[in-house]
Motif scaffolding. Structure first.
Motif, short mmCIF file in Angstrom:
data_model
loop_
_atom_site.label_atom_id
_atom_site.label_comp_id
_atom_site.label_asym_id
_atom_site.label_seq_id
_atom_site.Cartn_x
_atom_site.Cartn_y
_atom_site.Cartn_z
N ILE A 127 0.61 -1.09 -0.01
CA ILE A 127 0.07 -0.10 0.08
C ILE A 127 0.89 1.19 0.01
O ILE A 127 1.92 1.58 0.79
N ILE A 128 0.79 2.13 -0.99
CA ILE A 128 1.44 3.07 -1.17
C ILE A 128 0.64 4.38 -1.06
O ILE A 128 -0.33 4.58 -2.02
N ARG A 129 1.02 5.51 -0.28
CA ARG A 129 0.30 6.63 -0.30
C ARG A 129 1.11 7.69 -1.09
O ARG A 129 2.40 7.94 -0.86
N CYS A 130 0.56 8.28 -1.99
CA CYS A 130 1.23 9.20 -2.90
C CYS A 130 -0.04 10.42 -3.10
O CYS A 130 -0.92 10.39 -3.16
N GLU A 131 0.82 11.57 -3.99
CA GLU A 131 0.12 12.47 -4.44
C GLU A 131 -0.33 12.11 -6.05
O GLU A 131 0.07 11.24 -6.54
N GLU A 132 -1.48 12.55 -6.68
CA GLU A 132 -1.90 12.47 -7.66
C GLU A 132 -0.71 12.54 -8.92
O GLU A 132 -0.47 11.65 -9.71
N ALA A 135 1.27 9.29 -9.29
CA ALA A 135 0.33 8.09 -9.42
C ALA A 135 1.07 7.19 -10.43
O ALA A 135 0.93 6.06 -10.54
N GLN A 136 1.08 7.92 -11.55
CA GLN A 136 1.62 7.35 -12.85
C GLN A 136 2.87 6.62 -12.66
O GLN A 136 2.99 5.43 -12.98
N PHE A 137 3.78 7.28 -12.07
CA PHE A 137 5.00 6.89 -11.84
C PHE A 137 4.95 5.41 -11.05
O PHE A 137 5.68 4.43 -11.43
N VAL A 138 4.32 5.65 -9.80
CA VAL A 138 4.04 4.61 -9.02
C VAL A 138 3.75 3.32 -9.57
O VAL A 138 3.96 2.21 -9.57
N GLU A 154 -8.91 6.56 -4.27
CA GLU A 154 -8.62 8.02 -4.28
C GLU A 154 -9.40 8.64 -3.03
O GLU A 154 -10.56 8.31 -2.72
N ARG A 155 -8.93 9.68 -2.29
CA ARG A 155 -9.47 10.07 -1.16
C ARG A 155 -9.61 11.66 -1.47
O ARG A 155 -8.95 12.03 -1.91
#
Length: 155
Positions: A127-132, A135-138, A154-155
């Protein structure tokens, strides 16, 4: 935004985590949860909802029927007659199949235990928390490192 991926416990998981940490996602934004495999006990019956193809009863009844037919055919020649020999053939064939199947299942289970003796050989949920913008890189990093499945929340 949360990106959730599943992995088999392997080196690809470690490489993916290392690549994400190199790109600025700290350990506080990455969570890995190992899942333990549950040992399934052998069932004599398979239900309609939970079948694994390893039911003992189906094969035993089929083999019992085949031996019953053979014993009935030969029962016309033997002393007790076809009905008694058919019943004996059915129970003998069913019992023989059950004994052979149980022995084979125990050997298979023993081999599986020796092959998967490590406690952490199951799957891992990442589970990875990241910014928008990240997201594509992750997702690309996870896909390039053999993720089994990827989902987003999405939150």
């Amino acid at each position: 935004m949360y990106i959730i991926a599943t992995y088999n416990h392997s080196l690809y998981l470690e490489v993916a985590i290392a690549q994400l940490e190199e790109q600025g996602l700290g350990k506080d934004k990455i969570m890995a949860v190992p899942l333990k495999r549950q040992q399934s006990s052998g069932w004599i019956f398979d239900s309609i909802n939970e079948t694994d193809g390893a039911s003992l009863l189906g094969g035993a009844l089929a083999f019992g029927t085949a031996t019953m037919v053979l014993a009935t055919i030969y029962g016309f020649v033997w002393y007790w007659g076809p009905i008694i020999w058919g019943i004996i053939g059915f129970f003998a064939g069913t019992s023989l199949w059950l004994v052979i199947s149980i022995i084979a299942m125990q050997k298979k289970r023993a081999q599986r235990i020796t092959l998967t003796s490590r406690a952490d050989c199951g799957e891992v949920v990442l589970i990875i928390r990241c910014e928008e913008p990240q997201a594509q890189f992750v997702k690309d990093v996870l896909l390039s490192n053999m993720a089994l499945a990827i989902g987003t929340l999405e939150r």
